[in-house]
Design an enzyme around this catalytic site. Structure first.
Site, short mmCIF file in Angstrom:
data_model
loop_
_atom_site.label_atom_id
_atom_site.label_comp_id
_atom_site.label_asym_id
_atom_site.label_seq_id
_atom_site.Cartn_x
_atom_site.Cartn_y
_atom_site.Cartn_z
N ARG A 93 -16.15 -6.19 -7.47
CA ARG A 93 -16.31 -6.77 -9.05
C ARG A 93 -15.00 -6.43 -9.48
O ARG A 93 -14.49 -5.23 -9.55
CB ARG A 93 -17.37 -5.71 -9.57
CG ARG A 93 -18.83 -5.94 -8.96
CD ARG A 93 -19.75 -5.16 -9.87
NE ARG A 93 -21.12 -5.08 -9.03
CZ ARG A 93 -22.03 -5.99 -8.92
NH1 ARG A 93 -21.80 -7.09 -9.66
NH2 ARG A 93 -23.15 -5.67 -8.50
N ASP A 107 -23.81 -14.23 -12.38
CA ASP A 107 -23.21 -14.74 -13.81
C ASP A 107 -21.99 -14.04 -14.05
O ASP A 107 -21.14 -14.69 -14.79
CB ASP A 107 -24.34 -14.33 -14.70
CG ASP A 107 -24.78 -12.70 -14.97
OD1 ASP A 107 -24.25 -12.08 -14.25
OD2 ASP A 107 -25.55 -12.48 -15.67
N ASP A 137 -31.16 -14.54 -11.27
CA ASP A 137 -31.19 -14.47 -12.76
C ASP A 137 -30.15 -15.65 -13.34
O ASP A 137 -29.62 -15.54 -14.32
CB ASP A 137 -30.74 -13.37 -13.33
CG ASP A 137 -29.32 -12.89 -12.91
OD1 ASP A 137 -28.84 -13.31 -11.84
OD2 ASP A 137 -28.93 -11.80 -13.26
N GLY A 155 -21.98 -8.75 -6.53
CA GLY A 155 -22.90 -7.96 -5.52
C GLY A 155 -23.00 -8.87 -4.39
O GLY A 155 -23.55 -10.14 -4.73
N ARG A 172 -31.39 -5.89 -11.87
CA ARG A 172 -30.41 -5.87 -12.98
C ARG A 172 -31.46 -5.98 -14.29
O ARG A 172 -32.53 -5.45 -14.24
CB ARG A 172 -29.31 -6.58 -13.25
CG ARG A 172 -28.31 -6.08 -14.04
CD ARG A 172 -27.28 -7.07 -14.07
NE ARG A 172 -26.34 -7.19 -12.74
CZ ARG A 172 -25.56 -6.23 -12.55
NH1 ARG A 172 -24.85 -5.29 -13.35
NH2 ARG A 172 -24.65 -6.42 -11.11
N ASP A 177 -30.68 -11.32 -7.68
CA ASP A 177 -31.48 -11.05 -9.09
C ASP A 177 -32.21 -12.27 -9.31
O ASP A 177 -33.25 -12.17 -10.17
CB ASP A 177 -30.62 -10.60 -9.90
CG ASP A 177 -29.91 -9.37 -9.77
OD1 ASP A 177 -30.24 -8.81 -8.97
OD2 ASP A 177 -28.74 -9.03 -10.36
N THR A 185 -26.96 -14.32 -5.59
CA THR A 185 -27.44 -13.20 -6.28
C THR A 185 -28.72 -12.77 -5.88
O THR A 185 -29.62 -13.60 -5.91
CB THR A 185 -26.99 -12.95 -7.64
OG1 THR A 185 -27.79 -11.70 -8.08
CG2 THR A 185 -27.46 -14.01 -8.36
O1 F6P Z 1 -26.75 -8.08 -9.00
C1 F6P Z 1 -27.09 -7.69 -8.03
C2 F6P Z 1 -27.33 -6.03 -8.08
O2 F6P Z 1 -27.94 -5.78 -6.98
C3 F6P Z 1 -28.49 -5.69 -8.94
O3 F6P Z 1 -29.75 -6.03 -8.58
C4 F6P Z 1 -28.10 -4.37 -9.18
O4 F6P Z 1 -28.46 -3.79 -10.57
C5 F6P Z 1 -26.49 -4.18 -9.08
O5 F6P Z 1 -26.22 -5.42 -8.27
C6 F6P Z 1 -26.00 -3.02 -8.37
O6 F6P Z 1 -24.57 -3.11 -8.50
P1 F6P Z 1 -23.71 -2.41 -7.50
O7 F6P Z 1 -23.86 -2.69 -6.17
O8 F6P Z 1 -22.19 -2.72 -8.01
O9 F6P Z 1 -24.03 -0.99 -7.72
#
Ligand code: F6P
Length: 326
Positions: free
Chosen positions: A75, A106, A133, A14, A175, A131, A129
């Site tokens: 991703r 991660d 985390d 992300g 997340r 998050d 990120t």
């Molecule tokens: O890891 C960053 C994040 O924004 C999380 O907070 C969220 O759960 C996820 O990515 C959403 O992913 P995507 O943009 O692939 O839907």
């Protein structure tokens, strides 16, 4: 002396505000120390597809203030397979790349860790990120900006909540991490904050909303997306069943939390981490993450950074949630 001559940089997973200042720092620090720098487009997918280009100091002009990432991100499932890792390695070798910097979360670090155990290219990770985390860094790139974005949204929702005497459930990203929820909840004056790291007593929340000697007419409850009771809609439904007098609304903030111009904190953090990552490669480090501990930049093992062994929420913030919302 450095054995590294040519480094590649990518952003993966992300996107997070602060990635661009970080790319800028990597490119300019690398060039300053006499290295060639290659930009990889779309994260690990770009390594596999050989989607890379030579960068110079002007390739990163006028990007400090931009959200997203000029290198784009993805991703990438293929990088989890051995064939994907091998393609990436061959493409890097063909370009004489002898050092790799990955900016991401991660998932990104898991891929980097595996890649660098199999192949002879040193890798340094930069925590990017929203998050927050990752361990070994008090803050990750993008977390501060995302939290500010949530607080700005909360302030606006508070206006309309107050005007209509409504109870709002606001779902925020993160997340499995409650970092955004906790900080934004404190900064935005939330009535309650529901976090994945903490057992949520819905009954207690309902009691608090029902009673209270000085009952509030409007309230905001923050729900972290990873909360075990389901999303904000589920929780709002349960609460409404028990306190029908409340006019309940739900707002999911979603991906707007990922965008926007990076805060000064994230610009400085991105610059520090980008600079430190290049210096780490020059110093012969590999499989390390550069992070911020206290106010100093430190190295941590990549696998430690993703091991999730440490409780990352600040206890004093947790302790004050109920007290400051009486
Ligand atoms: O890891 C960053 C994040 O924004 C999380 O907070 C969220 O759960 C996820 O990515 C959403 O992913 P995507 O943009 O692939 O839907």
């Amino acid at each position: 002396m450095s054995k590294v001559n040519k480094i590649a940089v990518l952003t993966s997973g992300g996107d997070a505000p602060g990635m661009n200042p970080c790319i800028r720092a990597v490119v300019r620090t690398g060039i300053y120390f006499g290295l060639q720098v290659v930009g990889v487009k779309q994260g690990y997918q770009g390594l596999i597809n050989n989607n890379m280009y030579d960068m110079n100091e002007r390739s990163v002009s006028n990007i400090l203030h931009l959200g997203g990432t000029i290198l784009k991100t993805a991703r990438c499932m293929e990088f989890k397979e051995e064939s994907g890792l091998e393609k990436a390695y061959k493409n890097l070798k063909n370009r004489d790349v002898d050092g790799l910097i990955v900016i991401g979360g991660d998932g990104t670090f898991t891929g980097a860790e595996r890649f660098s155990r199999i192949y002879d290219i040193p890798v340094i990770g930069i925590p990017g990120t929203i998050d927050n985390d990752l361990y070994g860094s008090d803050f990750t790139l993008g977390f501060d900006t995302a939290t500010n974005t949530v607080v700005e949204a909360l302030d606006k929702i508070r206006d309309t909540a107050d005007a209509h005497d409504r109870l709002f459930f606001i779902e925020v990203m993160g997340r499995d991490s409650g970092c955004i929820a906790l900080r934004a909840g404190i900064a935005g004056g939330a009535e309650a904050i529901l976090l994945p790291e903490k057992e949520t007593a819905i009954e207690e929340l309902i009691e608090n909303l029902k009673s209270g000697s000085n009952k509030k007419t409007s309230s905001i409850v923050i729900v972290a997306e990873g909360d075990k009771n389901g999303g904000a809609y589920d929780i709002a439904k349960k609460v409404k069943e028990h306190v029908p007098s409340y006019d309940v609304k739900v707002t999911i903030l979603g991906h707007l939390q990922r965008g926007g111009s990076p805060s000064s904190f994230d610009r400085v953090l991105g610059s520090r981490l980008g600079y430190a990552a290049v210096r780490a490669l020059i110093n012969g480090e590999t499989r390390k993450m550069v992070g911020l501990k206290g106010n100093t930049i430190q190295l941590a093992e990549l696998d430690e950074a993703i091991s999730h062994h440490e409780f990352k929420l600040e206890q004093d913030l947790l302790d004050m949630v109920d007290i400051l919302s009486i």
